[in-house]
Design a protein around this motif. Structure first.
Motif, PDB file in Angstrom:
ATOM      1  N   GLU A   1       0.826  -1.205   0.000  1.00 45.26           N
ATOM      2  CA  GLU A   1       0.000   0.000   0.000  1.00 45.26           C
ATOM      3  C   GLU A   1       0.864   1.261   0.000  1.00 45.26           C
ATOM      4  N   GLU A   2       1.939   1.244   0.793  1.00 48.09           N
ATOM      5  CA  GLU A   2       2.852   2.392   0.821  1.00 48.09           C
ATOM      6  C   GLU A   2       3.568   2.551  -0.516  1.00 48.09           C
ATOM      7  N   LEU A   3       3.981   1.424  -1.098  1.00 44.27           N
ATOM      8  CA  LEU A   3       4.641   1.484  -2.404  1.00 44.27           C
ATOM      9  C   LEU A   3       3.680   2.011  -3.466  1.00 44.27           C
ATOM     10  N   GLU A   4       2.431   1.572  -3.417  1.00 48.30           N
ATOM     11  CA  GLU A   4       1.444   2.052  -4.383  1.00 48.30           C
ATOM     12  C   GLU A   4       1.218   3.548  -4.225  1.00 48.30           C
TER      13      GLU A   4
ATOM     14  N   GLU B   1      -2.052  -2.655 -10.240  1.00 55.01           N
ATOM     15  CA  GLU B   1      -2.918  -3.738 -10.709  1.00 55.01           C
ATOM     16  C   GLU B   1      -3.407  -3.540 -12.145  1.00 55.01           C
ATOM     17  N   GLU B   2      -3.777  -2.316 -12.480  1.00 57.56           N
ATOM     18  CA  GLU B   2      -4.336  -2.069 -13.812  1.00 57.56           C
ATOM     19  C   GLU B   2      -3.292  -2.178 -14.931  1.00 57.56           C
ATOM     20  N   TYR B   3      -1.997  -2.279 -14.568  1.00 59.06           N
ATOM     21  CA  TYR B   3      -0.935  -2.389 -15.568  1.00 59.06           C
ATOM     22  C   TYR B   3      -0.279  -3.766 -15.578  1.00 59.06           C
ATOM     23  N   GLN B   4      -0.747  -4.659 -14.741  1.00 64.98           N
ATOM     24  CA  GLN B   4      -0.151  -5.990 -14.684  1.00 64.98           C
ATOM     25  C   GLN B   4      -0.478  -6.768 -15.955  1.00 64.98           C
ATOM     26  N   GLY B   5       0.428  -7.672 -16.325  1.00 67.02           N
ATOM     27  CA  GLY B   5       0.223  -8.509 -17.494  1.00 67.02           C
ATOM     28  C   GLY B   5       0.668  -7.876 -18.807  1.00 67.02           C
ATOM     29  N   ARG B   6       1.353  -6.747 -18.745  1.00 61.81           N
ATOM     30  CA  ARG B   6       1.815  -6.051 -19.951  1.00 61.81           C
ATOM     31  C   ARG B   6       3.310  -6.210 -20.195  1.00 61.81           C
ATOM     32  N   GLY B   7       3.989  -7.009 -19.380  1.00 60.64           N
ATOM     33  CA  GLY B   7       5.419  -7.237 -19.568  1.00 60.64           C
ATOM     34  C   GLY B   7       6.304  -6.135 -19.008  1.00 60.64           C
ATOM     35  N   ILE B   8       5.749  -5.252 -18.184  1.00 61.95           N
ATOM     36  CA  ILE B   8       6.500  -4.121 -17.639  1.00 61.95           C
ATOM     37  C   ILE B   8       7.651  -4.609 -16.763  1.00 61.95           C
TER      38      ILE B   8
END
Length: 156
Positions: free
Chosen positions: A4-7, A98-105
């Protein structure tokens, strides 16, 4: 440091003060006031180690402030999408929103070699996903660690 702090740090980053690194993100220093929870973003290098203390522009940090060096904000088209937080000299804590997961970042970042350029002594990455209870998530983390040649550790 919690996810949560990292986010919170990632979502509120002023990317204009960061130093670009390898086309995958920016690097900056962060100071946190433990009383107010306020976070200040500094240009990379403004925060320097001095013995066991950190200094900002050559002066000790104000009482109650904690400094973090070399926080990496991962970017996608100038949007903060993740954070890589060094935990000492031998471990990393990573988070992709979460909304950017799965994009290979994270895959791109971990295979870029930047991890070892910034911290040659880094040897592991920590996850709180269990191979027994969350095998898919653990497998993804293990894959990322292997891209950077890091050992994977499970936090308890």
């Amino acid at each position: 440091m919690t996810n949560e702090e990292l986010e919170l740090i990632c979502r509120n980053t002023d990317i204009s003060v960061g130093t670009p690194i390898g086309g995958v993100g920016i690097i900056l220093d962060v100071i946190e006031d433990s009383k107010t929870g306020r976070i200040e973003y500094l240009r990379n290098g403004d925060l320097t180690p001095h013995g066991l203390n950190l200094r900002f522009n050559g002066k000790p940090l104000p009482n109650g402030c904690f400094g973090y060096q070399d926080v990496i904000i991962l970017l996608e088209e100038n949007t903060p999408v993740g954070i890589v937080f060094p935990m000492g000299e031998h471990d990393l804590h990573v988070l992709v929103l979460e909304e950017y997961q799965g994009r290979g970042i994270m895959s791109n970042f971990m295979s870029s070699g930047i991890v070892h350029q910034l911290n040659p002594r880094l040897s592991s990455i920590t996850t709180n996903f269990s191979p027994r209870f969350e095998p898919d998530k653990y497998s993804k983390i293990r894959h990322l660690a292997s891209k950077a040649g890091l050992e994977i550790r499970t936090s308890t």
